[in-house]
Motif scaffolding. Structure first.
Motif, PDB file in Angstrom:
ATOM      1  N   ARG A   1      50.057  63.751  25.596  1.00  0.00           N
ATOM      2  CA  ARG A   1      50.311  62.655  26.543  1.00  0.00           C
ATOM      3  C   ARG A   1      50.888  63.206  27.853  1.00  0.00           C
ATOM      4  N   ASP A   2      51.793  64.176  27.752  1.00  0.00           N
ATOM      5  CA  ASP A   2      52.342  64.813  28.957  1.00  0.00           C
ATOM      6  C   ASP A   2      51.216  65.418  29.792  1.00  0.00           C
ATOM      7  N   TYR A   3      50.275  66.092  29.091  1.00  0.00           N
ATOM      8  CA  TYR A   3      49.183  66.749  29.804  1.00  0.00           C
ATOM      9  C   TYR A   3      48.347  65.715  30.563  1.00  0.00           C
ATOM     10  N   LYS A   4      47.985  64.635  29.852  1.00  0.00           N
ATOM     11  CA  LYS A   4      47.152  63.589  30.486  1.00  0.00           C
ATOM     12  C   LYS A   4      47.903  62.950  31.643  1.00  0.00           C
ATOM     13  N   ASP A   5      49.192  62.626  31.438  1.00  0.00           N
ATOM     14  CA  ASP A   5      49.975  61.950  32.482  1.00  0.00           C
ATOM     15  C   ASP A   5      50.187  62.850  33.706  1.00  0.00           C
ATOM     16  N   SER A   6      50.249  64.176  33.483  1.00  0.00           N
ATOM     17  CA  SER A   6      50.499  65.092  34.604  1.00  0.00           C
ATOM     18  C   SER A   6      49.218  65.481  35.330  1.00  0.00           C
ATOM     19  N   HIS A   7      48.081  65.299  34.673  1.00  0.00           N
ATOM     20  CA  HIS A   7      46.831  65.761  35.273  1.00  0.00           C
ATOM     21  C   HIS A   7      45.925  64.644  35.763  1.00  0.00           C
ATOM     22  N   ARG A   8      46.353  63.384  35.680  1.00  0.00           N
ATOM     23  CA  ARG A   8      45.468  62.325  36.166  1.00  0.00           C
ATOM     24  C   ARG A   8      45.435  62.389  37.692  1.00  0.00           C
ATOM     25  N   GLU A   9      44.387  61.764  38.241  1.00  0.00           N
ATOM     26  CA  GLU A   9      44.171  61.844  39.691  1.00  0.00           C
ATOM     27  C   GLU A   9      45.195  61.011  40.473  1.00  0.00           C
ATOM     28  N   ILE A  10      45.472  59.795  39.966  1.00  0.00           N
ATOM     29  CA  ILE A  10      46.324  58.861  40.714  1.00  0.00           C
ATOM     30  C   ILE A  10      47.776  58.955  40.260  1.00  0.00           C
ATOM     31  N   SER A  11      48.662  59.157  41.201  1.00  0.00           N
ATOM     32  CA  SER A  11      50.115  59.295  40.957  1.00  0.00           C
ATOM     33  C   SER A  11      50.481  59.883  39.591  1.00  0.00           C
ATOM     34  N   PRO A  12      50.155  61.164  39.413  1.00  0.00           N
ATOM     35  CA  PRO A  12      50.494  61.814  38.139  1.00  0.00           C
ATOM     36  C   PRO A  12      51.993  61.981  37.974  1.00  0.00           C
ATOM     37  N   LEU A  13      52.410  62.238  36.743  1.00  0.00           N
ATOM     38  CA  LEU A  13      53.813  62.534  36.451  1.00  0.00           C
ATOM     39  C   LEU A  13      54.192  63.806  37.212  1.00  0.00           C
ATOM     40  N   LYS A  14      55.190  63.675  38.076  1.00  0.00           N
ATOM     41  CA  LYS A  14      55.576  64.800  38.937  1.00  0.00           C
ATOM     42  C   LYS A  14      56.978  64.548  39.454  1.00  0.00           C
ATOM     43  N   LYS A  15      57.768  65.588  39.559  1.00  0.00           N
ATOM     44  CA  LYS A  15      59.119  65.433  40.093  1.00  0.00           C
ATOM     45  C   LYS A  15      59.004  65.207  41.601  1.00  0.00           C
ATOM     46  N   ALA A  16      59.644  64.149  42.096  1.00  0.00           N
ATOM     47  CA  ALA A  16      59.647  63.921  43.554  1.00  0.00           C
ATOM     48  C   ALA A  16      60.442  65.064  44.196  1.00  0.00           C
ATOM     49  N   SER A  17      60.074  65.437  45.430  1.00  0.00           N
ATOM     50  CA  SER A  17      60.735  66.597  46.048  1.00  0.00           C
ATOM     51  C   SER A  17      62.234  66.366  46.205  1.00  0.00           C
ATOM     52  N   ASP A  18      62.655  65.097  46.336  1.00  0.00           N
ATOM     53  CA  ASP A  18      64.083  64.808  46.506  1.00  0.00           C
ATOM     54  C   ASP A  18      64.740  64.301  45.218  1.00  0.00           C
ATOM     55  N   ALA A  19      64.085  64.509  44.073  1.00  0.00           N
ATOM     56  CA  ALA A  19      64.691  64.078  42.795  1.00  0.00           C
ATOM     57  C   ALA A  19      65.591  65.184  42.243  1.00  0.00           C
ATOM     58  N   ILE A  20      66.600  64.773  41.491  1.00  0.00           N
ATOM     59  CA  ILE A  20      67.498  65.736  40.849  1.00  0.00           C
ATOM     60  C   ILE A  20      67.084  65.873  39.393  1.00  0.00           C
ATOM     61  N   GLU A  21      66.781  67.128  38.997  1.00  0.00           N
ATOM     62  CA  GLU A  21      66.335  67.352  37.620  1.00  0.00           C
ATOM     63  C   GLU A  21      67.532  67.514  36.686  1.00  0.00           C
ATOM     64  N   VAL A  22      67.471  66.824  35.547  1.00  0.00           N
ATOM     65  CA  VAL A  22      68.528  66.963  34.544  1.00  0.00           C
ATOM     66  C   VAL A  22      67.849  67.362  33.229  1.00  0.00           C
ATOM     67  N   ASP A  23      68.127  68.575  32.756  1.00  0.00           N
ATOM     68  CA  ASP A  23      67.560  69.035  31.481  1.00  0.00           C
ATOM     69  C   ASP A  23      68.495  68.588  30.365  1.00  0.00           C
ATOM     70  N   THR A  24      68.007  67.653  29.536  1.00  0.00           N
ATOM     71  CA  THR A  24      68.865  67.031  28.518  1.00  0.00           C
ATOM     72  C   THR A  24      68.725  67.686  27.144  1.00  0.00           C
ATOM     73  N   SER A  25      68.002  68.822  27.065  1.00  0.00           N
ATOM     74  CA  SER A  25      67.717  69.441  25.760  1.00  0.00           C
ATOM     75  C   SER A  25      68.968  69.617  24.908  1.00  0.00           C
ATOM     76  N   ASP A  26      70.053  70.052  25.559  1.00  0.00           N
ATOM     77  CA  ASP A  26      71.292  70.292  24.802  1.00  0.00           C
ATOM     78  C   ASP A  26      72.370  69.275  25.132  1.00  0.00           C
ATOM     79  N   MET A  27      71.972  68.102  25.576  1.00  0.00           N
ATOM     80  CA  MET A  27      72.976  67.103  25.966  1.00  0.00           C
ATOM     81  C   MET A  27      72.921  65.875  25.067  1.00  0.00           C
ATOM     82  N   THR A  28      74.086  65.302  24.793  1.00  0.00           N
ATOM     83  CA  THR A  28      74.105  64.037  24.046  1.00  0.00           C
ATOM     84  C   THR A  28      73.808  62.914  25.044  1.00  0.00           C
ATOM     85  N   ILE A  29      73.544  61.732  24.503  1.00  0.00           N
ATOM     86  CA  ILE A  29      73.285  60.574  25.365  1.00  0.00           C
ATOM     87  C   ILE A  29      74.486  60.351  26.298  1.00  0.00           C
ATOM     88  N   GLU A  30      75.685  60.430  25.739  1.00  0.00           N
ATOM     89  CA  GLU A  30      76.899  60.199  26.538  1.00  0.00           C
ATOM     90  C   GLU A  30      76.991  61.204  27.684  1.00  0.00           C
TER      91      GLU A  30
END
Ligand code: CDP
Ligand code: CDP
Length: 219
Positions: free
Chosen positions: A176-205
């Motif tokens: 699903r990530d692949y399809k959402d990132s590779h579609r022609e119209i507004s694909p899943l992509k980080k906006a240039s002014d977005a702040i990335e938060v990697d939650t892999s090792d983070m709790t919800i809180e």
């Protein structure tokens, strides 16, 4: 104020967006639920997931709307509460095909912009920061490794009595990530002014705390 939260499947977008909206007393809008509802509409009427003309016809004949209840946001298709029906494997595995249709996106993006007009809102999806609300004051891009995301969905499924193998969930998320990132119209992509938060090792809180910090910096 507009807060846009984007990211891949199961990164924790809706969990975090709901909590942030609750804490700030903002409206919450789950745009994924809209694409899922259009997919359900096609299924109910035996229309193919790639059949643009008939999907658009169904969209013009039916109404999708949100209802905010005590226990959270509910999605209505005409008068039917479809909040659970849009979360089945069948819908999850086909929604990316429907969401890649340009005309479907145009209609839903218009609805989303109308909803966000003149109110404080937290909106989550794939293209909120890039396309739907390009002037949002806060843009967050939530990520986590595919292994962690599959594990989270696995746990969520077990709690709901569904026992899909972990490997299957991981493959589904990656596809699903692949399809959402590779579609022609507004694909899943980080906006240039977005702040990335990697939650892999983070709790919800911890994620809520980090996002709240970012929001406070932009107030
Ligand atoms: O919660 P989950 O990560 O499983 O997905 P969702 O947010 O419910 O979104 C379901 C699907 O809708 C995504 O896989 C995308 O194909 C589509 N979607 C989109 O194209 N644009 C959005 N703004 C939100 C969702
Ligand atoms: O909306 P999206 O598909 O991005 O993810 P979600 O449905 O909010 O989160 C998927 C699952 O991960 C839920 O069961 C959350 O409780 C869980 N989660 C977690 O365990 N730790 C986090 N930091 C964020 C979410």
């Amino acid at each position: 104020m507009q807060i846009a939260i984007d990211g891949p499947a199961s990164a924790g977008k809706s969990t975090i967006a709901k909590l942030i909206a609750k804490n700030l007393n903002f409206v919450y809008c789950d745009t994924g639920a809209m694409y899922r509802t259009v997919t359900l509409l096609a299924k109910k009427h035996n229309v193919g997931y790639g059949d643009t003309l008939n999907i658009l016809k169904l969209m013009s004949e039916h109404k999708i709307h949100f209802l905010n209840k005590e226990d959270g946001q509910h999605v209505l298709l005409d008068d039917e509460d479809v909040s659970d029906a849009i979360r089945t494997e069948e819908i999850t595995n086909n929604v990316s095909q429907v969401s890649a249709i340009k005309e479907v996106r145009t209609e839903l993006v218009e609805m989303q912009r109308d909803l966000a007009n003149d109110i404080d809102i937290v909106m989550d999806g794939r293209d909120i920061g890039t396309t739907v609300l390009p002037h949002a004051e806060v843009k967050i891009f939530l990520i986590a490794s595919v292994e962690v995301r599959a594990q989270r969905r696995f746990k969520e499924n077990i709690e709901r009595g569904i026992d899909t193998p972990l490997k299957e969930l991981q493959d589904e998320i990656a596809a699903r990530d692949y399809k959402d990132s590779h579609r022609e119209i507004s694909p899943l992509k980080k906006a240039s002014d977005a702040i990335e938060v990697d939650t892999s090792d983070m709790t919800i809180e911890q994620v809520v705390e980090r996002v709240t910090e970012i929001v406070n910096e932009h107030k």
